[in-house]
Design an enzyme around this catalytic site. Sequence first.
Site, PDB file in Angstrom:
ATOM      1  CB  ALA A 166       0.879  -8.629  17.436  1.00  0.00           C
ATOM      2  CG  HIS A 208      -2.015  -0.975   1.096  1.00  0.00           C
ATOM      3  ND1 HIS A 208      -2.874  -1.251   2.232  1.00  0.00           N
ATOM      4  CD2 HIS A 208      -2.492  -1.737   0.054  1.00  0.00           C
ATOM      5  CE1 HIS A 208      -3.624  -2.207   1.775  1.00  0.00           C
ATOM      6  NE2 HIS A 208      -3.622  -2.495   0.397  1.00  0.00           N
TER       7      HIS A 208
END
Length: 231
Positions: free
Chosen positions: A216, A106
């Site tokens: 995470a 992106h």
Amino acid sequence: MEKIVILTGAGISAESGLGTFRDEGGLWAQHRIEDVATPEGFARDPALVHGFYNARRVQAAKAQPNAAHEALARLQQDWPDEVAIITQNVDSLHEAGGSRNVIHMHGTLAGALCAACEHRWLSPPEMAVGESCPACAAPAARPDVVWFGEMPYHMDAIYDHLAEAWIFAAIGTSGQVYPAAAFVHEASLSGARTVEFNLTPSDGASSFDEVILGPATDTVPRWVDKLLSQR
């Protein structure tokens, strides 16, 4: 071949203080996506879009890589085969954490793009309406990020990696944005074992062989440690 292919999304950077567009109270919550993250929005109000991305650059410059970024860099360094890291994020936290050759599908906040000739260059900390391209001089500079409705970058290379994956891991992704949401299917077709890391199961969680829930910064380092201990 035991190539590991990793896709990361906004969830991996959230613990470094970078909000997602689903968070309440952050930069994204102050704007409609169609106003600041589409070509049409930029055409309507380039000053608004430049201001939004200038603010994101300031925010990203203050962020530091977290334990998940650093664990992936360690996996990339110590795993005997290739570890390909693909990110939907436009920050540079993977690189700051030590990862190499990160595929930014992106784009990045650090880049500028000429909407006229597609020349790319390093973005200044602040971009302004009418800023000229250093290659063609057109007053058409925009952030080098992929907006909704635009094709992500490096798709041929990404599909090549997915076709060779032994393990495919998706970390902190929503499972809602295509084409990335379909990567698990591409990897599965090639025989990869697939694993998702998220705080809660994504919309596509049922497509993965394994779903690991939790922050995470906790789950990814433990997973990396387990993988490397088996070598």
